[in-house]
Scaffold this active site. Sequence first.
Site, PDB file in Angstrom:
ATOM      1  N   HIS A 168     114.488 -47.456  14.726  1.00  0.00           N
ATOM      2  CA  HIS A 168     113.582 -47.934  15.781  1.00  0.00           C
ATOM      3  C   HIS A 168     113.716 -49.447  15.950  1.00  0.00           C
ATOM      4  O   HIS A 168     113.787 -49.952  17.071  1.00  0.00           O
ATOM      5  CB  HIS A 168     112.108 -47.637  15.416  1.00  0.00           C
ATOM      6  CG  HIS A 168     111.752 -46.188  15.334  1.00  0.00           C
ATOM      7  ND1 HIS A 168     111.039 -45.660  14.279  1.00  0.00           N
ATOM      8  CD2 HIS A 168     111.991 -45.151  16.177  1.00  0.00           C
ATOM      9  CE1 HIS A 168     110.845 -44.362  14.479  1.00  0.00           C
ATOM     10  NE2 HIS A 168     111.421 -44.029  15.629  1.00  0.00           N
TER      11      HIS A 168
ATOM     12  N   ARG B  32     120.652 -40.810  19.335  1.00  0.00           N
ATOM     13  CA  ARG B  32     121.377 -40.726  18.068  1.00  0.00           C
ATOM     14  C   ARG B  32     122.593 -39.827  18.167  1.00  0.00           C
ATOM     15  O   ARG B  32     123.683 -40.181  17.790  1.00  0.00           O
ATOM     16  CB  ARG B  32     120.445 -40.203  16.965  1.00  0.00           C
ATOM     17  CG  ARG B  32     119.498 -41.250  16.445  1.00  0.00           C
ATOM     18  CD  ARG B  32     118.451 -40.637  15.579  1.00  0.00           C
ATOM     19  NE  ARG B  32     117.706 -39.625  16.327  1.00  0.00           N
ATOM     20  CZ  ARG B  32     116.579 -39.086  15.934  1.00  0.00           C
ATOM     21  NH1 ARG B  32     116.077 -39.429  14.769  1.00  0.00           N
ATOM     22  NH2 ARG B  32     115.954 -38.195  16.660  1.00  0.00           N
TER      23      ARG B  32
END
Length: 161
Positions: free
Chosen positions: A18, A91
């Site tokens: 993050h 991702r």
Amino acid sequence: MKTTVICPGSFDPVTLGHIDIITRASGMFDHVVVGVLNNLAKNPSFTTEERIALLSEATTQLDNVEIVGFDGLLADYTKQHGINAIVKGLRAVSDFEYEFQQALTNKKLNPELETLFLTCNSEYMYLSSSIVKQVAALGGDISSFVPECVHDKILERLKSK
Ligand code: PNS
């Protein structure tokens, strides 16, 4: 025109993945709002206030980053707060379908809203808040998963869960 973007998420808890996305967004846009979802359907390990506090501590060096809690639809929040775009990290291919669905839903709800995807750093391909929780609960080392400044607070809470 100033560009304000939002990085939305559960952040239960914040990970280095993050922080990587928030840091890169902070270098690209004038103002970055990190939106912490308040009404989590799943039982969160950290309260909204705790998740906001952890994120604030981990982004203290980023002057154009603001951490907020939000309820309800993200598309409504962006409209009400003059936010131009959503920035999310991708991702793997497995993230894509879910993210694409959310991006199209948000566009339908607020046609002026764009969703931008940043490819995650390859170092964090595998990383998620769930992995952090699982490893910590089983006594593993999470020091390469979460920001150093909030490591102890995250570990304390997850150990005691
Ligand atoms: O970190 P997460 O759990 O993948 O974040 C998901 C989040 C918070 C971005 C998403 O659940 C969201 O935007 N929730 C707000 C409700 C909403 O707007 N739903 C419609 C878009 S799918």
